[in-house]
Scaffold this active site. Structure first.
Site, short mmCIF file in Angstrom:
data_model
loop_
_atom_site.label_atom_id
_atom_site.label_comp_id
_atom_site.label_asym_id
_atom_site.label_seq_id
_atom_site.Cartn_x
_atom_site.Cartn_y
_atom_site.Cartn_z
N LYS A 113 -17.64 -42.08 -0.16
CA LYS A 113 -18.26 -41.68 -1.43
C LYS A 113 -19.61 -42.35 -1.63
O LYS A 113 -20.50 -41.78 -2.25
CB LYS A 113 -17.35 -42.03 -2.61
CG LYS A 113 -16.32 -40.97 -2.89
CD LYS A 113 -15.65 -41.19 -4.24
CE LYS A 113 -14.52 -40.20 -4.44
NZ LYS A 113 -13.55 -40.61 -5.44
N LYS A 195 -12.44 -31.74 4.97
CA LYS A 195 -11.39 -31.31 4.03
C LYS A 195 -12.02 -30.53 2.87
O LYS A 195 -13.19 -30.77 2.52
CB LYS A 195 -10.59 -32.51 3.52
CG LYS A 195 -11.33 -33.39 2.58
CD LYS A 195 -10.43 -34.37 1.85
CE LYS A 195 -11.32 -35.11 0.87
NZ LYS A 195 -10.78 -36.14 0.11
N LYS A 198 -14.01 -31.10 -3.94
CA LYS A 198 -14.82 -30.80 -5.13
C LYS A 198 -16.31 -30.99 -4.83
O LYS A 198 -17.16 -30.34 -5.42
CB LYS A 198 -14.46 -31.76 -6.27
CG LYS A 198 -13.14 -31.51 -6.93
CD LYS A 198 -12.77 -32.64 -7.90
CE LYS A 198 -11.29 -32.60 -8.24
NZ LYS A 198 -10.77 -33.79 -8.89
P1 TYM Z 1 -8.01 -36.38 -6.52
O1 TYM Z 1 -8.27 -36.12 -7.96
O2 TYM Z 1 -9.16 -36.47 -5.60
O3 TYM Z 1 -7.07 -35.30 -5.88
C1 TYM Z 1 -5.88 -34.87 -6.48
C2 TYM Z 1 -4.81 -34.52 -5.46
O4 TYM Z 1 -5.22 -33.45 -4.61
C3 TYM Z 1 -5.03 -33.82 -3.25
N1 TYM Z 1 -6.08 -33.17 -2.45
C4 TYM Z 1 -5.83 -32.44 -1.35
N2 TYM Z 1 -4.68 -32.12 -0.73
C5 TYM Z 1 -4.77 -31.33 0.37
N3 TYM Z 1 -5.95 -30.86 0.87
C6 TYM Z 1 -7.12 -31.17 0.28
N4 TYM Z 1 -8.26 -30.69 0.77
C7 TYM Z 1 -7.10 -31.99 -0.89
N5 TYM Z 1 -8.06 -32.47 -1.72
C8 TYM Z 1 -7.42 -33.19 -2.67
C9 TYM Z 1 -5.17 -35.33 -3.25
O5 TYM Z 1 -4.57 -35.92 -2.11
C10 TYM Z 1 -4.47 -35.70 -4.53
O6 TYM Z 1 -3.07 -35.77 -4.36
N6 TYM Z 1 -7.11 -41.28 -6.42
C11 TYM Z 1 -6.53 -40.01 -6.75
C12 TYM Z 1 -6.12 -39.90 -8.20
C13 TYM Z 1 -5.17 -40.95 -8.65
C14 TYM Z 1 -3.79 -41.03 -8.31
C15 TYM Z 1 -3.28 -42.15 -9.03
C16 TYM Z 1 -2.96 -40.29 -7.46
C17 TYM Z 1 -5.41 -41.95 -9.51
N7 TYM Z 1 -4.29 -42.68 -9.75
C18 TYM Z 1 -1.94 -42.52 -8.91
C19 TYM Z 1 -1.63 -40.67 -7.37
C20 TYM Z 1 -1.13 -41.77 -8.08
C21 TYM Z 1 -7.57 -38.93 -6.52
O7 TYM Z 1 -8.75 -39.17 -6.53
O8 TYM Z 1 -7.08 -37.68 -6.38
#
Ligand code: TYM
Length: 329
Positions: A113, A195, A198
């Site tokens: 990032k 991957k 966003k």
């Molecule tokens: P975030 O907001 O980036 O993504 C949310 C969820 O989507 C999944 N994901 C994907 N899965 C498959 N293929 C992809 N291309 C793809 N892009 C995103 C992510 O793996 C995620 O499950 N740090 C976390 C948010 C968070 C969190 C937590 C998650 C904060 N606290 C506690 C679990 C438990 C995040 O940035 O996800």
């Protein structure tokens, strides 16, 4: 026997895409009756990069509506906003003081990032994984259903829990990452070696609220190769990704062999048009439900308030145990 507790969250930092759905929310929905579920809108994580306050406030609600539109039952599942429960930020501070900088330096998402702009990025972005650990550990979750890209963060969460339990008192349950083999890493449509994300530009993804026209166009333009036969060949990354999406959206129990048979003698064009139709049909009821829920703004406010009220006592209990174990107060 008590159900295992799942905790997960998504940042309200942009519209949700098919990767978020297939890697995370879909699994939350499919397994909701087997588990005790807590799903969070992680707004404190979103502000680790600059956000427009008004837009953020709206996106927090929109994301919670998407959770429900995708099929989470708000009567059975707790849906809440991270900043509504003060203990997330409070426990995160304790973890900031417990976590060695070396552990955070190893986080690949932070490196990706920030790139060469590390010094300009916020301190919050650096300690982001300690806040994520607080989210999960506050509720003594057994598992964290996420996509593959979050695995390292869940492993760090385990390390933080173990360090705390060893050095102070056994306050925290050590959670497992719950990552499925299929769908854990949906790739970008315009570059199947990255991957879907966003931040990857409009041609890399399909948003859950995209119109049928846009969906068809994105899938038609998806990068594949010059081959012709439609088979699950991981070497042909673009084709493989489209087939994975097709498999995940097919009725439960459909096998890879059945899909290969179905496309035997047909080319990539047929796969793309059938896949586009499947995505449109999958998203249609989600979009309808989303629009229905949006008609009454009080609806989501009430669910979020109820959700936070329901789980706050768990967070308070864990936090007070952690504080006491460290000798605070
Ligand atoms: P975030 O907001 O980036 O993504 C949310 C969820 O989507 C999944 N994901 C994907 N899965 C498959 N293929 C992809 N291309 C793809 N892009 C995103 C992510 O793996 C995620 O499950 N740090 C976390 C948010 C968070 C969190 C937590 C998650 C904060 N606290 C506690 C679990 C438990 C995040 O940035 O996800």
């Amino acid at each position: 026997m008590a159900k295992l507790r799942a905790f997960s969250g998504i940042q309200p930092s942009g519209d949700l895409h098919l990767g978020n759905y297939l890697g995370a929310i879909r699994n939350w929905v499919l397994e909701q009756s087997e588990r005790d579920n807590i799903y969070c809108v992680v707004d404190l994580h979103a502000i680790t990069v600059p956000q427009d306050p008004e837009a953020l406030h709206k996106r927090i609600r929109d994301l919670a509506k998407i959770y429900i539109a995708c099929g989470l039952d708000p009567e059975a599942v707790t849906i809440f906003v991270q900043s509504h429960v003060a203990e997330h930020a409070q426990l995160a501070w304790l973890f900031n003081c417990l976590t060695p900088i070396g552990w955070l330096n190893r986080m690949t998402q932070f490196k990706e990032k920030t790139g060469d702009r590390r010094d300009q990025s916020s301190a919050g972005l650096f300690v982001y994984p300690a806040l994520m650990a607080a989210d999960i550990l506050l509720y003594q979750a057994d598992g964290v259903p996420v996509g593959e890209d979050q695995k390292q963060h869940v492993e760090l969460t385990r390390d933080i829990a173990e360090k705390f339990n060893r050095e102070y008192a056994p306050v925290f349950k050590v959670p497992q990452p719950w990552i499925k083999e299929d769908g854990a890493r949906i790739m970008a449509l315009d570059d199947p070696h990255k991957k879907m994300s966003k931040s990857g530009g409009p041609n890399n993804l399909i948003y859950l609220l995209d119109t049928p026209d846009v969906i068809v166009k994105r899938i038609k333009r998806a990068v594949t190769d010059t081959g012709t036969n439609v088979v699950f060949d991981p070497e042909r990354a673009g084709l493989y990704n489209l087939l994975e999406i097709y498999l995940l959206l097919s009725p439960a129990g459909t096998t890879k062999e059945q899909i290969e048979q179905h496309f035997e003698g047909k080319g990539y064009g047929a796969l793309k048009s059938e896949l586009a139709e499947l995505v449109v049909e999958t998203l249609k009821p989600i979009q309808q439900k989303y629009n229905e829920i949006s008609a009454d703004p009080n609806y989501i406010e009430e669910i979020l308030k109820r959700g936070a009220d329901r789980i706050r006592p768990i967070a308070e209990k864990t936090y007070s145990e952690a504080k006491a174990a460290m000798g605070l107060g």
